[in-house]
Design an enzyme around this catalytic site. Structure first.
Site, PDB file in Angstrom:
ATOM      1  N   ASP A 181     -16.699   3.859  -3.809  1.00 48.97           N
ATOM      2  CA  ASP A 181     -15.685   4.385  -2.900  1.00 48.97           C
ATOM      3  C   ASP A 181     -15.347   3.370  -1.809  1.00 48.97           C
ATOM      4  O   ASP A 181     -14.197   3.086  -1.531  1.00 48.97           O
ATOM      5  CB  ASP A 181     -16.147   5.722  -2.270  1.00 48.97           C
ATOM      6  CG  ASP A 181     -17.529   5.647  -1.625  1.00 48.97           C
ATOM      7  OD1 ASP A 181     -18.220   4.605  -1.745  1.00 48.97           O
ATOM      8  OD2 ASP A 181     -17.944   6.647  -0.997  1.00 48.97           O
TER       9      ASP A 181
ATOM     10  N   ASP B  30     -19.137  -1.235   2.719  1.00 46.94           N
ATOM     11  CA  ASP B  30     -19.240  -1.281   4.174  1.00 46.94           C
ATOM     12  C   ASP B  30     -20.233  -2.396   4.533  1.00 46.94           C
ATOM     13  O   ASP B  30     -19.869  -3.561   4.596  1.00 46.94           O
ATOM     14  CB  ASP B  30     -19.680   0.128   4.604  1.00 46.94           C
ATOM     15  CG  ASP B  30     -19.874   0.305   6.081  1.00 46.94           C
ATOM     16  OD1 ASP B  30     -18.880   0.331   6.805  1.00 46.94           O
ATOM     17  OD2 ASP B  30     -21.023   0.433   6.516  1.00 46.94           O
TER      18      ASP B  30
ATOM     19  N   LYS C  33     -14.408  -2.783   4.085  1.00 47.28           N
ATOM     20  CA  LYS C  33     -14.306  -3.084   5.523  1.00 47.28           C
ATOM     21  C   LYS C  33     -14.686  -4.558   5.695  1.00 47.28           C
ATOM     22  O   LYS C  33     -15.869  -4.885   5.819  1.00 47.28           O
ATOM     23  CB  LYS C  33     -15.267  -2.205   6.327  1.00 47.28           C
ATOM     24  CG  LYS C  33     -14.928  -0.719   6.321  1.00 47.28           C
ATOM     25  CD  LYS C  33     -15.972   0.070   7.115  1.00 47.28           C
ATOM     26  CE  LYS C  33     -15.742   1.562   7.059  1.00 47.28           C
ATOM     27  NZ  LYS C  33     -16.870   2.340   7.597  1.00 47.28           N
TER      28      LYS C  33
END
Ligand code: IMP
Length: 180
Positions: free
Chosen positions: A104, A107, A135
């Site tokens: 998904d 990070d 990110k």
């Protein structure tokens, strides 16, 4: 016009619409289809967060493939715990298979690192990652993230499969935590 949702004790503001998400998934699917159409790949979907993305992405993969699921947990509330705990492992033989991990969001990269360690022992033919969100300001890992749907700022998000303490996964748009 902005839309606010409350999940538990926090407020989130709509930041990316489902139409924009869908366009990104479509572009990603085209790239993956081109690269894997003759390879009979195994898509390894990382639960729970990737379920919505994987469903949208893999419906657009028209060639033969296999779909497997693993489950990891690395987040507590809106913070990374710094370790990825395996909750559900791989069931099938992956030797000589072309594997695409479906995440998904990347990070800190703790989860992807743990997964790559798992595949290192399996003698796969190739290993790549497709993630809906990345990110870039947060991810400092050495593993190349091959297919990225969207790069987003280093802020906590929910929706499109992503949760805050199990809330918000069902939202079809992406929402960003409102700083109070
Ligand atoms: P990483 O291991 O730090 O790269 O994070 C991976 C997992 O943490 C993802 O698969 C998500 O389940 C969760 N996560 C990371 N960032 C967010 C976020 O902004 N919202 C919700 N979950 C997140």
């Amino acid at each position: 016009m902005s839309e606010i949702v409350q999940i538990h004790d926090k407020y989130f503001e709509k930041s990316i619409s489902q139409e924009q998400l869908s366009q990104s998934v479509c572009a990603l699917a085209n790239r993956i289809n081109k690269d894997y159409k003759d390879l009979n790949p195994v898509f390894v979907v990382v639960l729970n967060g990737a379920f919505m993305f994987a469903s949208d992405l893999l419906k657009q993969f028209p060639s033969n493939c296999q779909i497997e699921f693993v489950k990891y947990a690395s987040y507590e509330g809106e913070c990374s715990s710094g370790t990825a705990k395996q909750l559900l492992g791989l069931k099938s033989e992956l030797k000589d298979k072309h594997v695409v991990v479906v995440e998904d969001i990347v990070d800190t990269g703790v989860t992807i690192k743990a997964l790559y360690a798992l595949f290192a022992e399996k003698e796969v033919a190739s290993l790549k990652t497709a993630t809906m969100f990345l990110k870039p300001d947060k991810y400092k890992g050495s593993i190349t993230i091959d297919y990225v749907g969207m790069e987003i700022p280093d802020q906590f998000v929910v929706g499109y499969g992503l949760d805050y303490n199990e809330g918000g996964r069902n939202l079809p748009d992406l929402y960003t935590l409102k700083e109070s």
